[in-house]
Enzyme design. Structure first.
Site, mmCIF file in Angstrom:
data_model
loop_
_atom_site.group_PDB
_atom_site.id
_atom_site.type_symbol
_atom_site.label_atom_id
_atom_site.label_comp_id
_atom_site.label_asym_id
_atom_site.label_seq_id
_atom_site.Cartn_x
_atom_site.Cartn_y
_atom_site.Cartn_z
ATOM 1 N N SER A 1 0.843 -1.196 0.000
ATOM 2 C CA SER A 1 0.000 0.000 0.000
ATOM 3 C C SER A 1 0.877 1.244 0.000
ATOM 4 C CB SER A 1 -0.894 0.012 1.240
ATOM 5 O OG SER A 1 -0.104 0.320 2.370
ATOM 6 N N LYS A 2 0.232 2.375 -0.268
ATOM 7 C CA LYS A 2 0.954 3.644 -0.259
ATOM 8 C C LYS A 2 1.633 3.863 1.102
ATOM 9 C CE LYS A 2 -0.653 8.037 0.290
ATOM 10 N NZ LYS A 2 0.461 8.571 1.072
ATOM 11 N N ARG A 3 0.915 3.451 2.140
ATOM 12 C CA ARG A 3 1.468 3.622 3.488
ATOM 13 C C ARG A 3 2.789 2.876 3.674
ATOM 14 N NH1 ARG A 3 -3.723 3.408 4.869
ATOM 15 N NH2 ARG A 3 -3.591 1.171 5.245
#
Ligand code: GLU
Length: 506
Positions: A262-264
């Site tokens: 994910s972007k996180r």
């Protein structure tokens, strides 16, 4: 594969923010498959969820595909014969299909308000609107016919839901996974048409894929659970014979293999996940992308192609043309592909090495200007690029590796050398300066033997003198071959740098 059908594939992103590298890989695999089969690659913008509309997100998608060299044959900005290419502009076409499904007994009106559904969720932790409870809820299956008609004619807000069969098995042959089977009783009655008249993804995707004569669909594995709903819709709408072939692509996993990337994860581990910079228009938050961090599009595309695919050999570097030629669905893996940022950087390094100077020079010129070098001899820039190319992971590394060719070193790394300095060394370099001053041919091939003979005569060790010499020219212990540096800097500059740096060693 249905052989006669013209290949038409689509990339169907929702314009909700920056494009995740997994999204670009989906676009790429669709594109490669289309081009390999002389087919069409279509970009369709799935923007029916008005609450998630984000200004600029569609433009970002166009720019991103253009940067990657994945250019759509049909798109909202280059429409073909199957438009419109934005789902929101297709709004009027969906209700008739939802109503057709109701008339045929495959769907129903649901009048439950948001509050009523919230109430159900409070009562039942795992609430799902399904065959198990639909008769206890407020819909055209549970209410008397007159009541349904009254609610409709009075304009009460309602959705249309698919009536999932209680006990059926549906299956299809996935191009990657083979036979996939689902129990319909385990799937909830998805909303097909929302209260605002907009279709949900489930209805729109089927109606549009049909209308746009899509032949094959490559999409992320996360859409596999939706497949039974889509399969039934193709059948219920009477289009089963025209159903496209599906391939659900393996997930792109976090570097440790634990779950979807994910972007996180990128923020946490310090690498990009989006293709290009994305500035969130609401929060103003800027998320760095591969492009702005200095990835060449060829390297980015090459890296993506190998996330879940290989050609069965050890080859890792592929041009887009080679990918089009060699891509094969049979060689897409079923299991998730771990993202490895070090490997991504390796691809970039390889691509910089393999790209001609002419192609890289515009970026290098820009980099030099950004660093205040406004006039530099193009022949020197070209030669310096050749000299340092092998050392670049990103084009932006050029400045760190080569700034000393264009500006004087800011500092000289002399501390470790000073304690071992002596008058013999000073004398040696003073001699070299004289020899250089008299030198008529300024070529590495001439200067190197001259310098080395002089070392041999001095009785000192090679390393003792070569390193200080490098530091005089470069400032530090890095850079390409020191005699190449000598040649490229030119006679006058070398002599002046030596004279300037020599006292610092004392
Ligand atoms: N709009 C969906 C997405 O955002 C498309 C899924 C599909 O390809 O069917 O990924």
């Amino acid at each position: 594969m249905s052989s006669q059908k013209k290949v038409r594939v689509r990339f169907a992103p929702s314009p909700t923010g920056g494009l995740h590298l997994g999204g670009v890989r989906t676009a790429l695999f669709n594109y490669l498959f289309a081009k390999q089969h002389q087919g069409d690659f279509i970009l369709r913008i799935e923007d029916t969820d008005q609450t998630r509309f984000v200004p600029g997100a569609e433009e970002y998608i166009h720019e991103c595909l253009a940067w990657c060299g994945i250019s759509p044959d049909e798109s909202p900005v280059t429409p073909g014969a199957y438009g419109p290419y934005r789902q929101s502009e297709r709004k009027p076409s969906y209700r008739q299909y939802a109503e057709q499904l109701i008339n045929d007994g495959y769907a129903y009106y649901a009048f439950d308000t948001a509050e009523e559904l919230e109430e159900q969720r409070k009562l039942f932790a795992n609430f799902r609107y399904s065959h198990e409870n639909r008769l206890n809820l407020r819909n055209s299956l549970s209410l008397p016919e007159e009541e349904t008609q009254r609610l409709l004619s009075e304009g009460h807000p309602h959705t249309i839901r698919i009536k999932m069969p209680e006990e059926e098995t549906v299956s299809f042959d996935d191009m990657i996974r083979g036979r996939v089977t689902f129990e319909t009783g385990l799937v909830d009655d998805k909303v097909l048409l929302k209260a605002d008249g907009m279709p949900t993804y489930h209805l729109a995707v089927v109606v549009d894929d049909h209308a746009m004569k899509i032949s094959h669909i490559f999409r992320g594995e996360e859409w596999l659970p939706s497949a039974p709903v889509h399969l039934l819709l193709w059948e219920y709408l009477g289009w089963a014979a025209e159903m496209p072939e599906w391939a659900h692509l393996p997930l792109i996993l976090k570097p440790d293999g634990n779950g979807k990337l994910s972007k996180r994860d990128g923020d946490r581990l310090g690498f990009p996940v989006y293709a290009m910079n994305w500035a969130d228009p609401k929060s103003g938050e800027l998320t760095k992308g591969f492009r702005e961090l200095g990835f060449l599009p060829e390297a980015f595309v090459n890296m993506l192609a190998l996330l879940g695919w290989n050609d069965g050999t050890d080859q890792e570097i592929f041009t887009m043309e080679e990918l089009v030629e060699k891509f094969s669905v049979e060689r897409i893996s079923k299991s998730g592909a771990k993202f490895d940022y070090e490997k991504a950087k390796w691809f970039n390094h390889e691509w910089i090495k393999n790209t001609t100077n002419d192609q890289l020079l515009p970026e290098i010129d820009k980099l030099l200007k950004d660093n205040g070098v406004l006039t530099a001899d193009p022949a020197l820039i070209d030669a310096v690029l050749s000299a340092v190319k092998e050392r670049l992971t990103f084009l932006s590394d050029f400045w760190q590796q080569a700034s000393f060719f264009f500006v004087h070193p800011e500092r000289y790394d002399v501390e470790a050398i000073k304690p071992k300095w002596n008058t013999d060394k000073t004398a040696f370099f003073e001699d070299i300066v004289h020899i250089f001053e008299e030198q008529s041919e300024w070529k590495a091939a001439v200067l190197e033997p001259l310098f080395k003979d002089k070392i041999a005569q001095s009785g000192m060790k090679m390393g003792e003198l070569m390193l200080p010499y490098r530091i005089m020219l470069v400032g530090g212990k890095f850079g390409p071959d020191v005699f190449l540096v000598t040649e490229l800097l030119g006679q006058e500059e070398v002599i002046s740098r030596m004279k300037k740096a020599l006292p610092l060693f004392l």
